[in-house]
Design an enzyme around this catalytic site. Structure first.
Site, PDB file in Angstrom:
ATOM      1  N   GLU A 150      -4.805   2.802  11.901  1.00 58.06           N
ATOM      2  CA  GLU A 150      -4.230   3.304  10.648  1.00 58.06           C
ATOM      3  C   GLU A 150      -4.886   4.643  10.324  1.00 58.06           C
ATOM      4  OE1 GLU A 150      -4.687   0.866   7.195  1.00 58.06           O
ATOM      5  OE2 GLU A 150      -3.777  -0.909   8.100  1.00 58.06           O
TER       6      GLU A 150
ATOM      7  N   GLU B 284       4.644   1.265  -0.832  1.00 54.56           N
ATOM      8  CA  GLU B 284       4.635  -0.185  -1.055  1.00 54.56           C
ATOM      9  C   GLU B 284       4.190  -0.457  -2.491  1.00 54.56           C
ATOM     10  OE1 GLU B 284       3.530  -2.528   2.793  1.00 54.56           O
ATOM     11  OE2 GLU B 284       2.199  -0.785   2.724  1.00 54.56           O
TER      12      GLU B 284
ATOM     13  N   LYS C 258       1.934  -3.484  -3.323  1.00 49.69           N
ATOM     14  CA  LYS C 258       0.625  -3.612  -2.691  1.00 49.69           C
ATOM     15  C   LYS C 258      -0.460  -3.634  -3.769  1.00 49.69           C
ATOM     16  CE  LYS C 258      -2.188  -1.721   1.046  1.00 49.69           C
ATOM     17  NZ  LYS C 258      -2.325  -0.657   2.072  1.00 49.69           N
TER      18      LYS C 258
END
Length: 335
Positions: A255, A306, A309
Site C-alpha cells: 500500500e 471509502e 472506513k
C-alpha cells in the site's frame, strides 16, 4: 557495425521496458455507491492496471477476475487468522478461495494486515505466523508454490527507529513477533509486504521531500543520498529486516498513497502529485539507495474513497477514482 549497434540498442530498450514494474491498485469496498465488482474489473482493464489487491476472499470480485490478465494479491482478514491456525482449515481456505478459481491469476496471499503488538490488532499477534505456515503448506500441497507467494502485510508503525534509514530497527517489543516471520520468509524465498506512507511521517516539515519534488538530496546517510521520503522509509524497513536475518528478503510495497482531504496537506493537488510521481518512480529501474537496481513492486491505495472506513477523516479520501469511475487526478499512466 551500425546494424549491430541498432539491434543492440533495440534489445537493451526491450529489456528495460520489460523490466519496468507495473503498478497495482488496492480495491477496498468500504464506501457507498461503488460500482459492481465486474464494473471495477473493467475499470482496471480500461486504465491498464494489471495488479489488484483485495482484503478478503470476496466471491463476486473473484468471479469477475476469472480469465483476466489482472494479477491478484488476496488477503486473509485479521479476524480469520485464528481459524487458520488449524491446517485442515487452511487447506479448506485454499481449496475454496484459490483452487476453485483456477483461472484467476493469484500472485500473493497477505495473511493478516498491519498486525501490531502496539495497536488495536494486538490480539491477533500470536496467530499470524502459524496461519502463514499453514496457508503456505496448503499452497505447496496444491502444487501452487511456484505461482503464489505467502506473506503478511506489515507497516512502518512496527519500526522504533527509521532515521537515518540505515538505523532502521523494529521496536523492542515487536521483535519477538516479527523476527520468526522474517526468518520464515527468508527460509522459503518469500517477500515481505509493507504498507509505506510518507503522508503519515510528518510531511508538512518538508513537503517536497514527501512528494518526490525535492530538487536535491535531503538526507545523506553514510554516502547514500535520499531525495524522497518513500525510498528512505523503504530502506529503513530493509535495514530493520537485515538486523533480524532478513537482509535478502525482498519487500513488496502493498500500500502507498496520499489523501485528498482531511488535513492541511491532504489536498487534491498534493495527492495527484504524489501518485503521479510515485508511479513514475517505481516504474523506473533505479531501485533505492540501499537496494540499487532492485525493482519496487507497488500497490497504490486505493481505487475509491471509502466513506465508511473508520478512523480520522483523511482515511476516507485516498481514492483514485470517483464512484462514477472518473479519475480524481486526471489520467494516471499505470503501465
Amino acid at each position: 557495425m551500425t546494424t549491430k549497434l541498432l539491434l543492440l540498442g533495440l534489445l537493451i530498450n526491450f529489456l528495460v521496458v520489460k523490466d519496468a514494474q507495473a503498478v497495482g491498485v488496492c480495491y477496498g469496498r468500504n464506501g457507498d455507491g461503488l460500482p459492481s465488482p465486474r464494473d471495477v474489473v473493467s475499470l482496471y482493464q480500461r486504465n491498464g492496471i494489471t495488479k489488484m489487491r483485495i482484503y478478503d476472499p470476496h466471491q463476486p470480485t473473484l468471479e469477475a477476475l476469472r480469465g483476466t490478465n489482472i494479477e491478484l494479491m488476496i488477503g486473509v482478514p485479521n479476524d480469520a487468522l485464528q481459524s487458520l491456525n488449524n491446517q485442515n482449515a487452511a487447506n479448506t481456505w485454499v481449496r475454496d478461495n484459490i483452487q476453485s478459481y483456477s483461472n484467476v491469476r493469484f500472485r500473493y496471499i497477505a495473511v493478516g494486515n498491519e498486525v501490531d503488538p502496539n495497536n488495536g490488532n494486538s490480539q491477533y499477534v500470536r496467530f499470524v505466523l502459524p496461519a502463514m505456515q499453514n496457508v503456505f503448506n496448503a499452497i505447496r500441497a496444491a502444487g501452487l508454490g511456484n505461482q503464489i507467494k505467502v506473506s503478511t502485510a506489515t507497516y512502518s508503525g512496527l519500526l522504533g527507529s527509521s532515521f537515518p534509514p540505515s538505523n532502521g530497527a523494529f521496536r523492542d517489543n515487536v521483535r519477538g513477533f516479527i523476527e520468526p516471520i522474517i526468518r520464515f520468509l527468508a527460509q522459503n524465498n518469500l517477500p515481505m509486504l509493507a504498507n509505506i506512507y510518507p503522508y503519515f511521517s510528518d510531511p508538512g516539515s518538508n513537503l517536497p521531500y514527501a512528494l518526490f519534488t525535492a530538487t536535491r538530496p535531503v538526507v545523506n546517510d553514510n554516502g547514500r543520498q535520499y531525495s524522497n521520503l518513500f525510498d528512505a522509509i523503504l530502506d529503513a524497513h530493509y535495514a530493520a529486516q537485515a538486523r533480524l536475518g532478513g537482509g535478502n528478503v525482498p519487500i513488496v510495497v502493498s500500500e502507498s498513497g496520499w489523501p485528498s482531504s482531511g488535513t492541511s496537506v491532504a489536498t487534491v493537488a498534493n495527492a495527484g502529485t504524489y501518485n503521479r510521481n510515485l508511479i513514475a518512480h517505481v516504474r523506473g529501474t533505479t531501485g533505492t539507495p540501499l537496494k540499487p537496481g532492485r525493482s519496487i513492486e507497488t500497490y497504490l491505495f486505493a481505487m475509491f474513497d471509502e466513506n465508511r472506513k473508520p478512523g480520522n477523516e483523511e482515511e476516507k479520501h485516498f481514492g483514485l477514482f470517483s464512484p462514477a469511475q472518473q479519475p480524481k487526478y486526471g489520467q494516471l499512466n499505470f503501465n
